[in-house]
Design a protein around this motif. Structure first.
Motif, short mmCIF file in Angstrom:
data_model
loop_
_atom_site.label_atom_id
_atom_site.label_comp_id
_atom_site.label_asym_id
_atom_site.label_seq_id
_atom_site.Cartn_x
_atom_site.Cartn_y
_atom_site.Cartn_z
N UNK A 133 0.83 -1.21 0.00
CA UNK A 133 0.00 0.00 0.00
C UNK A 133 0.86 1.26 0.00
N UNK A 134 1.94 1.25 0.76
CA UNK A 134 2.84 2.41 0.80
C UNK A 134 3.45 2.68 -0.57
N UNK A 135 3.91 1.63 -1.22
CA UNK A 135 4.52 1.79 -2.55
C UNK A 135 3.48 2.28 -3.55
N UNK A 136 2.28 1.71 -3.49
CA UNK A 136 1.23 2.13 -4.42
C UNK A 136 0.87 3.59 -4.25
N UNK A 137 0.66 4.01 -3.02
CA UNK A 137 0.20 5.38 -2.80
C UNK A 137 1.26 6.40 -3.22
N UNK A 160 -1.34 4.93 -7.34
CA UNK A 160 -2.50 4.49 -6.56
C UNK A 160 -3.37 3.50 -7.36
N UNK A 161 -3.78 2.43 -6.68
CA UNK A 161 -4.59 1.39 -7.31
C UNK A 161 -5.54 0.80 -6.28
N UNK A 162 -6.57 0.13 -6.77
CA UNK A 162 -7.51 -0.56 -5.88
C UNK A 162 -6.78 -1.73 -5.23
N UNK A 163 -7.07 -1.95 -3.94
CA UNK A 163 -6.34 -2.97 -3.20
C UNK A 163 -7.19 -3.55 -2.09
N UNK A 164 -7.01 -4.82 -1.83
CA UNK A 164 -7.59 -5.50 -0.68
C UNK A 164 -6.49 -6.29 0.00
N UNK A 165 -6.55 -6.37 1.32
CA UNK A 165 -5.58 -7.16 2.08
C UNK A 165 -6.30 -8.32 2.74
N UNK A 166 -5.73 -9.51 2.58
CA UNK A 166 -6.24 -10.70 3.26
C UNK A 166 -5.18 -11.08 4.28
N UNK A 167 -5.58 -11.19 5.52
CA UNK A 167 -4.66 -11.55 6.59
C UNK A 167 -5.40 -11.50 7.91
N UNK A 168 -4.65 -11.72 8.96
CA UNK A 168 -5.24 -11.72 10.30
C UNK A 168 -5.58 -10.27 10.65
#
Length: 70
Positions: free
Chosen positions: A18-22, A26-34
């Protein structure tokens, strides 16, 4: 973009992506994790299901991010 990791999403791979993208594209993103919670003990399969890290959960995240694309 969908990232998937077997630990807390805060400060993990998804945060780094997310840091690199922003900063660059910028792009659409979802995070899967705990999610921000304490971990528990159990079998790998039980933990993957409990913390929503299954293949089906990753597919849902991909579908969610694609649904936001215009």
């Amino acid at each position: 973009i969908v990232t998937c990791e077997e630990h807390n999403i805060i400060g993990g791979l998804g945060s780094a992506v997310a840091e690199v993208l922003v900063e660059n594209h910028p792009a659409l993103m979802e995070r899967v994790g705990v999610l921000d919670t304490f971990g528990e003990s159990g079998t790998p399969n039980a933990l993957v299901a409990k913390y929503q890290l299954t293949a089906a959960d990753i597919v849902k995240a991909a579908q969610k991010v694609l649904s936001r694309k215009k």
